[in-house]
Design an enzyme around this catalytic site. Structure first.
Site, PDB file in Angstrom:
ATOM      1  N   LEU A 167       0.898  -1.157   0.000  1.00 45.18           N
ATOM      2  CA  LEU A 167       0.000   0.000   0.000  1.00 45.18           C
ATOM      3  C   LEU A 167       0.939   1.210   0.000  1.00 45.18           C
ATOM      4  CD1 LEU A 167      -2.672  -1.162   2.602  1.00 45.18           C
ATOM      5  CD2 LEU A 167      -2.817  -1.188   0.102  1.00 45.18           C
ATOM      6  N   PRO A 168       1.143   1.807  -1.177  1.00 43.34           N
ATOM      7  CA  PRO A 168       2.275   2.715  -1.413  1.00 43.34           C
ATOM      8  C   PRO A 168       2.158   4.120  -0.819  1.00 43.34           C
ATOM      9  CG  PRO A 168       0.927   2.586  -3.372  1.00 43.34           C
ATOM     10  CD  PRO A 168       0.337   1.604  -2.396  1.00 43.34           C
ATOM     11  N   CYS A 169       2.308   4.221   0.483  1.00 42.35           N
ATOM     12  CA  CYS A 169       2.272   5.544   1.114  1.00 42.35           C
ATOM     13  C   CYS A 169       3.477   6.393   0.715  1.00 42.35           C
ATOM     14  CB  CYS A 169       2.193   5.418   2.636  1.00 42.35           C
ATOM     15  SG  CYS A 169       3.401   4.298   3.374  1.00 42.35           S
ATOM     16  N   HIS A 170       4.505   5.772   0.138  1.00 40.22           N
ATOM     17  CA  HIS A 170       5.651   6.545  -0.333  1.00 40.22           C
ATOM     18  C   HIS A 170       5.282   7.446  -1.512  1.00 40.22           C
ATOM     19  CE1 HIS A 170       5.752   2.842  -2.813  1.00 40.22           C
ATOM     20  NE2 HIS A 170       6.232   3.626  -3.762  1.00 40.22           N
ATOM     21  N   ARG A 171       4.141   7.204  -2.129  1.00 41.56           N
ATOM     22  CA  ARG A 171       3.705   8.017  -3.268  1.00 41.56           C
ATOM     23  C   ARG A 171       2.926   9.265  -2.847  1.00 41.56           C
ATOM     24  NH1 ARG A 171       1.474   2.751  -6.601  1.00 41.56           N
ATOM     25  NH2 ARG A 171       3.513   1.699  -6.771  1.00 41.56           N
TER      26      ARG A 171
END
Length: 208
Positions: A167-171
């Protein structure tokens, strides 16, 4: 007098012990005796702990978070019966390898967001809608879930995301394009963005 081969520990003994361990792990899962199975995998960001319940992947932890501490927390929140079981997490490990080698842009894994509250779960699931190689701001995320004033709460949900990368919270960046925070550290966040978009370093403080 030389010891006989049977008396010396060797690769054959190790193979037998490994097979026995796998058999015991399989029996434990079949009888629902395991609350959490986990595995440690290598990555360009350091070792990652992958932990799964019967419902799906529940935690991805960076080395900087202290894996022993994470396992203790999982024991408190998900159940004390924790087993190291590499085979159980083969699919997850393979998909992480594919992602870091540039062969995969999205994960296909069952997820368990038990560790998150309802609001944070809503935000974290929305993270999966951000396309590979793209970013959005915390404010845009708040708009997307229909709560435009909850920007700070969205930031908190990203900061406590139990399944980063998948779940790409880095984006998610600040409105001015700066990185903001990240559970695995800003260097890890930057490296993930560069992996997905080669122009990230050139664009600087810009949402893309």
């Amino acid at each position: 007098m030389n010891k006989s081969k049977a008396q010396e520990p060797g690769t054959e003994d190790s193979a037998v012990l490994a097979a026995l361990g796998q058999k015991l792990a399989a029996q434990a899962h079949e009888q629902a005796l395991v609350d959490v199975a986990y595995r440690i995998v290598d990555s360009p960001l350091g070792s990652l702990l992958l932990a799964s319940t019967q419902n799906g992947l529940a935690r991805v932890a960076f080395e900087s978070e202290d894996h022993d501490r994470i396992l203790e927390l999982l024991s408190e929140k998900l159940g004390s019966r924790i087993l190291r079981d590499a085979k159980r997490l083969d699919a997850a490990a393979r998909q992480f390898d594919e992602y870091f080698s540039g062969q995969r842009q999205g994960f296909e894994l069952a997820l368990d967001l038990t560790l998150s509250t309802d609001f944070r779960r809503q935000v974290q699931l929305q993270l999966g809608q951000i396309a590979y190689g793209q970013t959005c701001s915390y404010a845009q995320m708040a708009q997307q879930i229909g709560k435009p004033k909850a920007v700070r709460a969205v930031g908190s949900a990203c900061a406590t995301n139990p399944i980063p990368i998948v779940l790409p919270c880095h984006r998610v960046l600040r409105t001015d394009g700066s990185l903001g925070g990240y559970l695995g550290g800003l260097e890890a966040k930057s490296e993930l963005l560069k992996l997905e978009n080669l122009h990230f370093a050139e664009q600087g403080a810009t949402l893309f």
